[in-house]
Design a protein around this motif. Sequence first.
Motif, PDB file in Angstrom:
ATOM      1  N   ARG A  82      42.668  43.069  43.311  1.00  0.00           N
ATOM      2  CA  ARG A  82      43.917  42.309  43.150  1.00  0.00           C
ATOM      3  C   ARG A  82      44.298  41.616  44.455  1.00  0.00           C
ATOM      4  NH1 ARG A  82      46.566  46.070  41.306  1.00  0.00           N
ATOM      5  NH2 ARG A  82      46.478  45.557  39.081  1.00  0.00           N
ATOM      6  N   GLU A  83      44.175  42.327  45.567  1.00  0.00           N
ATOM      7  CA  GLU A  83      44.512  41.737  46.865  1.00  0.00           C
ATOM      8  C   GLU A  83      43.573  40.588  47.209  1.00  0.00           C
ATOM      9  OE1 GLU A  83      47.077  42.230  48.802  1.00  0.00           O
ATOM     10  OE2 GLU A  83      47.895  43.719  47.421  1.00  0.00           O
ATOM     11  N   LEU A  84      42.307  40.750  46.941  1.00  0.00           N
ATOM     12  CA  LEU A  84      41.341  39.681  47.215  1.00  0.00           C
ATOM     13  C   LEU A  84      41.660  38.431  46.409  1.00  0.00           C
ATOM     14  CD1 LEU A  84      38.063  41.817  47.191  1.00  0.00           C
ATOM     15  CD2 LEU A  84      39.114  40.752  49.197  1.00  0.00           C
ATOM     16  N   LEU A  85      41.932  38.612  45.113  1.00  0.00           N
ATOM     17  CA  LEU A  85      42.228  37.481  44.250  1.00  0.00           C
ATOM     18  C   LEU A  85      43.566  36.849  44.618  1.00  0.00           C
ATOM     19  CD1 LEU A  85      41.021  38.979  40.849  1.00  0.00           C
ATOM     20  CD2 LEU A  85      39.848  37.282  42.265  1.00  0.00           C
ATOM     21  N   ARG A  86      44.517  37.684  45.004  1.00  0.00           N
ATOM     22  CA  ARG A  86      45.833  37.159  45.407  1.00  0.00           C
ATOM     23  C   ARG A  86      45.721  36.289  46.648  1.00  0.00           C
ATOM     24  NH1 ARG A  86      50.405  38.781  48.349  1.00  0.00           N
ATOM     25  NH2 ARG A  86      49.345  40.587  49.217  1.00  0.00           N
ATOM     26  N   HIS A  87      44.737  36.549  47.471  1.00  0.00           N
ATOM     27  CA  HIS A  87      44.537  35.761  48.699  1.00  0.00           C
ATOM     28  C   HIS A  87      43.502  34.651  48.509  1.00  0.00           C
ATOM     29  CE1 HIS A  87      46.728  39.111  50.577  1.00  0.00           C
ATOM     30  NE2 HIS A  87      46.954  38.283  51.587  1.00  0.00           N
TER      31      HIS A  87
END
Length: 316
Positions: free
Chosen positions: A154-159
């Motif tokens: 989720r963090e990777l995709l959010r960034h």
Amino acid sequence: MLLDKSTSMSLMDISKIFSLLQPKEDEEEDTNCCQELNQAVFKDDDKLLTDLLSQDKYRKCINHRSGWGIPVTPLRTAAAQGHLHCLEVLLAHGAEVDSLDVKAQTPLFTAVAAKHLDCVVALLEAGANPNGSLYNNCSPVLTAAREGDVDILRELLRHGADVDVKPKMPDWASNATTCRGPLYISAVYGHLDCFKLLLQHGANPDYNCTEEKMLTRIKQPKTVLEMCLRYGCGLEYIQLLIDFGANVFLPTLIVDKTTRQNEAVMLLLKERVCPKPLMSQARLALWRFLPMENKMCSIDCLDIPKILKNYLNHVS
């Protein structure tokens, strides 16, 4: 006489070679400083690390590599060990956030592989490339999808990580394997939460690989639906692909009598003959209109009631 001279010159040449191989005093000092930094990080001693970096000779070595086997930077060590405070100290003192090791792995990739969520977040906030290195065959997203780390994913995709990233393969090795992106991997490994999250962020529901040049080199590219049926991924995966607009007329596996997923096959056949409800069609139409990146964020910015945002985001 000539023999003696030749022997003397050879010995001289050997001496020169050995002298060149000997580290210079400055280089030896830098190596020692880097080793001390790495030791402080390895021991998770952020106070000692701060004291060392207050000195110029240590600060100038902050991006140097040391160690046996795979020489690494202090930041890479902190990411691998999950030592957040040391990682933050290094970043605050100018450590290169996307420095590469000999495997072309960035500190972010190392933190993802080691499942250190807090370090992943800190590196991303410091500007780390969410896609990792161009020179590495794998990527942070592929790794998180394979391991089922939905929070890290989720963090990777959010960034801004590439939701349809694929393994890097040479042209001559192009085959169905090159289409095995994160959506396919999360399904095969049984990570339903990651599978849904990837679709919510715009993953192509038909093919992991959307590169036309690559698809033309593959004789029979398999759809994600076909792969889910073949590997018995279950109804939830099939339903999600249908909800996110997968072309139900593409798969050919449903005529295979050896398929064990009878319920999934029946669901797919039903979808072929029954039109989608109007609300589902409207959701798909709007979904396809949104930009490919950060679809969920785009929906959250819409001036519509929360219940509609949840419906558009496939949040129950």
